[in-house]
Design a protein around this motif. Sequence first.
Motif, PDB file in Angstrom:
ATOM      1  N   ILE A 100      62.454  13.099   7.883  1.00  0.00           N
ATOM      2  CA  ILE A 100      61.369  12.965   8.706  1.00  0.00           C
ATOM      3  C   ILE A 100      60.222  13.603   8.287  1.00  0.00           C
ATOM      4  O   ILE A 100      59.294  13.161   7.940  1.00  0.00           O
ATOM      5  N   SER A 108      58.862  12.187   4.586  1.00  0.00           N
ATOM      6  CA  SER A 108      58.504  10.112   5.529  1.00  0.00           C
ATOM      7  C   SER A 108      56.478  10.574   5.564  1.00  0.00           C
ATOM      8  O   SER A 108      55.813  10.005   5.542  1.00  0.00           O
ATOM      9  N   PHE A 110      58.032   4.443   5.380  1.00  0.00           N
ATOM     10  CA  PHE A 110      58.875   4.054   6.870  1.00  0.00           C
ATOM     11  C   PHE A 110      60.750   4.322   6.498  1.00  0.00           C
ATOM     12  O   PHE A 110      61.147   4.717   7.770  1.00  0.00           O
ATOM     13  N   ALA A 111      61.371   3.777   5.779  1.00  0.00           N
ATOM     14  CA  ALA A 111      62.903   3.795   5.035  1.00  0.00           C
ATOM     15  C   ALA A 111      63.078   4.889   4.739  1.00  0.00           C
ATOM     16  O   ALA A 111      64.303   5.305   5.451  1.00  0.00           O
ATOM     17  N   PHE A 164      61.147   7.364   7.087  1.00  0.00           N
ATOM     18  CA  PHE A 164      61.676   7.854   8.420  1.00  0.00           C
ATOM     19  C   PHE A 164      62.662   7.432   9.547  1.00  0.00           C
ATOM     20  O   PHE A 164      63.850   8.469   9.594  1.00  0.00           O
ATOM     21  N   MET A 165      63.217   6.078   9.412  1.00  0.00           N
ATOM     22  CA  MET A 165      64.198   5.845   9.867  1.00  0.00           C
ATOM     23  C   MET A 165      65.224   5.792   9.184  1.00  0.00           C
ATOM     24  O   MET A 165      66.621   6.705  10.234  1.00  0.00           O
ATOM     25  N   GLY A 166      66.054   6.647   7.560  1.00  0.00           N
ATOM     26  CA  GLY A 166      66.944   6.986   7.371  1.00  0.00           C
ATOM     27  C   GLY A 166      66.817   8.547   7.798  1.00  0.00           C
ATOM     28  O   GLY A 166      68.506   8.912   8.626  1.00  0.00           O
ATOM     29  N   THR A 197      65.556   9.511  11.279  1.00  0.00           N
ATOM     30  CA  THR A 197      65.912   9.519  12.256  1.00  0.00           C
ATOM     31  C   THR A 197      67.309   9.109  12.394  1.00  0.00           C
ATOM     32  O   THR A 197      68.140   9.627  13.391  1.00  0.00           O
ATOM     33  N   ALA A 198      67.825   8.447  11.729  1.00  0.00           N
ATOM     34  CA  ALA A 198      69.576   7.901  11.983  1.00  0.00           C
ATOM     35  C   ALA A 198      70.555   9.274  11.456  1.00  0.00           C
ATOM     36  O   ALA A 198      71.298   9.329  12.504  1.00  0.00           O
ATOM     37  N   THR A 199      69.899   9.864  10.533  1.00  0.00           N
ATOM     38  CA  THR A 199      71.070  11.503  10.233  1.00  0.00           C
ATOM     39  C   THR A 199      70.691  11.874  11.776  1.00  0.00           C
ATOM     40  O   THR A 199      71.472  12.584  11.617  1.00  0.00           O
TER      41      THR A 199
END
Length: 150
Positions: free
Chosen positions: A101, A104, A116-117, A119-121, A123-125
């Motif tokens: 994060i 990102s 964006f990729a 940030f999403m990775g 958040t998912a982690t």
Amino acid sequence: MKKLISILLVFLSLTTVAQNKKLEAANKVNGKTVLFESGTRVKITTLDRKKFVGDLAVKDAETITVNGNDVALSNIGSIKNYTKGGRTAKNILYGVGAGLIVGSGVAGAAKSGSAFALFMGGTATAITGALVNNKHKTLVYRNYIFKVVE
């Protein structure tokens, strides 16, 4: 010689077949039980808000011991299975998620298309880290009855 071997065999069989005392938490509503065997790593919170983490040992029918600290069954506020490995994996996933994060944010400041990729990775982690160690519920005295069984 035969008597000595037979006596030795009897003593060995007694120690292997002997029943271990366990702490049983029975749900007051549906009657489902959860067993905590001696040697299990637990986290206990007492009614006077003291917290103990360590290996569980059953002292007698009314007292358990967690890392040398005696806790009466009537003083248990909550108990939870507290494995070491699950906490380590959880902390690693939190750290990796936080790093992604932050990465990102750096990539966004540099106007990179991968922000964006990342940030999403991240958040998912972090969400995965939050869900890793949730298989052991905290059993609270309002909902459970604690007793020692053999």
